[in-house]
Design a protein around this motif. Structure first.
Motif, PDB file in Angstrom:
ATOM      1  N   GLN A 110       2.416   1.608   3.500  1.00  0.00           N
ATOM      2  CA  GLN A 110       3.482   0.796   3.601  1.00  0.00           C
ATOM      3  C   GLN A 110       4.811   1.361   2.953  1.00  0.00           C
ATOM      4  O   GLN A 110       5.921   1.072   3.520  1.00  0.00           O
ATOM      5  CB  GLN A 110       3.331  -0.552   3.043  1.00  0.00           C
ATOM      6  N   GLN A 158     -10.330   8.104   5.553  1.00  0.00           N
ATOM      7  CA  GLN A 158      -9.181   7.977   5.012  1.00  0.00           C
ATOM      8  C   GLN A 158      -8.811   9.297   4.182  1.00  0.00           C
ATOM      9  O   GLN A 158      -7.825   9.888   4.075  1.00  0.00           O
ATOM     10  CB  GLN A 158      -9.330   6.756   4.168  1.00  0.00           C
ATOM     11  N   PRO A 188      -5.419   2.892  -3.959  1.00  0.00           N
ATOM     12  CA  PRO A 188      -6.795   2.603  -3.745  1.00  0.00           C
ATOM     13  C   PRO A 188      -7.838   3.248  -4.483  1.00  0.00           C
ATOM     14  O   PRO A 188      -7.728   4.306  -4.850  1.00  0.00           O
ATOM     15  CB  PRO A 188      -7.117   2.625  -2.216  1.00  0.00           C
ATOM     16  N   SER A 207       0.777  -1.286  -0.039  1.00  0.00           N
ATOM     17  CA  SER A 207       0.053   0.025  -0.027  1.00  0.00           C
ATOM     18  C   SER A 207       0.922   1.103   0.019  1.00  0.00           C
ATOM     19  O   SER A 207       1.867   1.092   0.307  1.00  0.00           O
ATOM     20  CB  SER A 207      -0.776  -0.027   1.178  1.00  0.00           C
ATOM     21  N   PHE A 208       0.131   2.213  -0.338  1.00  0.00           N
ATOM     22  CA  PHE A 208       0.891   3.838  -0.037  1.00  0.00           C
ATOM     23  C   PHE A 208       1.406   3.929   1.228  1.00  0.00           C
ATOM     24  O   PHE A 208       2.591   4.372   1.310  1.00  0.00           O
ATOM     25  CB  PHE A 208      -0.012   4.856  -0.601  1.00  0.00           C
ATOM     26  N   VAL A 260       3.352  -0.508  -5.378  1.00  0.00           N
ATOM     27  CA  VAL A 260       2.654   0.212  -5.024  1.00  0.00           C
ATOM     28  C   VAL A 260       1.131   0.399  -5.602  1.00  0.00           C
ATOM     29  O   VAL A 260       1.048   0.890  -6.539  1.00  0.00           O
ATOM     30  CB  VAL A 260       3.166   1.532  -4.643  1.00  0.00           C
ATOM     31  N   THR A 261       0.458   0.147  -4.696  1.00  0.00           N
ATOM     32  CA  THR A 261      -1.109  -0.148  -5.215  1.00  0.00           C
ATOM     33  C   THR A 261      -1.934   1.242  -4.798  1.00  0.00           C
ATOM     34  O   THR A 261      -1.548   1.747  -3.636  1.00  0.00           O
ATOM     35  CB  THR A 261      -1.958  -1.473  -4.763  1.00  0.00           C
TER      36      THR A 261
END
Length: 381
Positions: A286, A350, A343, A283-284, A340-341
């Motif tokens: 992480q 969020q 969402p 994730s962004f 890097v995903t």
């Protein structure tokens, strides 16, 4: 094919033995086989290798090639170019004399080869293609294969003759397997060595053929073998099983069986040599803050530290987590690429947190709201 040096094509010296030539051919044939090598020019190279081997593994053709070059094996009989002077058959000055040409090409004179057709002859080698799963190639396994090969007839022990009888020496060629015939040519009378038409080159006559093998001395049988697949075997590589090929003749040893491997691809991993490659989504958060994640390898899960500030498509190397090396000296590596995903949907909390994140860095952002059609598309998806 253009004029090439057959020895150079196979990468052997002119003094190379038959075994060296066969070994070089097998290696190159596998390397350039069109089913294995799709690079431009590979098919043409494969044809060159086969043409070179066809000449050099045959003692007669090799002898003619050594003396005359390709002209000695391309159907021109070593006569070279067109006619010269008053001779309609060309100039023979470069070949060491009229007698040498015909003794070499037609089998007459002192160069005649006398091969004992009753001598033991080694059996032919066989190829078997085995398709295995990706992980079986990594870890190795034992499996059974079944194939058909010729075996020495158990009834006549390979003689081809009915029990209690024996083959007799051919009375036409006197056991040599060949005979010399005389024929008229534009150059005069020449002698040519041919295969005996009575015994068909075997040098013997079987008056009472074995009922099991019909006089062949061999029978075709299904053979089941347990094969140990080495851990780390790669696509196109092969293993040799000595003595598992075709039966020999006249008491000769069996040939060998070569098993060529085809590897099914993996959905999760790709492989180049002993290195494994895979992608891992993070994730962004992480990527920005760093994390400790678990990564799948061919040997199981391994912990991977993601440093803070990791950028998309960063590569990490997991040493020793790749393919086992066939020489037994450990494993290759596993290279992980992080993806890097971003969402597609975020909730209000969020969204607020991301806005605060930007503002905390001294920046400003104006979140873009989705229009009606985009929201409808999200609901339907």
């Amino acid at each position: 094919m253009a004029q090439h040096d057959y020895y150079e094509i196979l990468g052997v010296d002119k003094s190379a033995s038959d075994a060296d030539i066969s070994k070089a051919y097998r290696k190159l044939a596998k390397k350039y086989h069109p089913d294995l090598n799709h690079e431009p020019g590979a098919e043409e190279k494969y044809k060159e290798v086969n043409e070179a081997y066809e000449v050099l593994h045959d003692k007669d053709k090799r002898a003619r090639y050594d003396q005359f070059g390709q002209a000695g094996v391309n159907g021109q009989g070593g006569f070279g170019g067109g006619a010269t002077g008053g001779n309609p058959y060309g100039d023979f000055s470069g070949f060491g004399g009229f007698g040498d040409i015909f003794s070499d090409l037609f089998g007459g004179g002192s160069r005649q080869r006398n091969v004992d057709p009753t001598a033991p002859q080694r059996g032919q080698d066989l190829d078997y293609t085995m398709t295995i799963d990706f992980m079986d190639a990594i870890k190795g396994k034992e499996t059974d294969i079944t194939y058909t090969r010729s075996e020495t007839c158990p009834t006549c022990d390979g003689s081809g003759a009915e029990k209690g009888t024996h083959p007799i020496t051919c009375d036409k060629c006197h056991g040599t397997g060949h005979m010399t015939v005389t024929r008229q040519t534009p150059f005069g009378v020449i002698q040519q060595q041919t295969t005996c038409d009575k015994c068909h080159g075997t040098g013997k006559i079987i008056e009472h053929p074995c009922q099991t093998c019909k006089g062949k001395g061999t029978v075709n049988k299904k053979q089941t073998l347990q094969v140990k697949i080495p851990a780390g075997i790669d696509n196109g590589q092969q293993i040799r099983l000595a003595g598992q090929g075709e039966a020999g003749k006249n008491g000769g040893e069996y040939g060998d069986l070569y098993i060529v491997f085809r590897i099914r691809p993996s959905k999760e991993f790709t492989r180049q040599g002993t290195t494994i490659y895979s992608k891992v989504p993070i994730s962004f958060a992480q990527a920005t803050l760093g994390d400790q994640i678990q990564v799948d390898t061919v040997h199981g899960k391994v912990s991977l530290k993601i440093p803070a500030g990791t950028q998309p498509n960063t590569h990490f190397k997991l040493r020793g987590e790749g393919v086992p090396k066939l020489n037994g000296e450990g494993n290759g590596d596993h290279e992980v690429t992080v993806d890097v995903t971003i969402p597609k949907k975020v909730n209000d909390k969020q969204k607020e947190a991301l806005v605060d994140f930007v503002k905390a860095g001294g920046g400003n952002i104006t979140p873009q709201e989705k229009n009606f059609f985009e929201r409808l598309k999200d609901k339907l998806s």
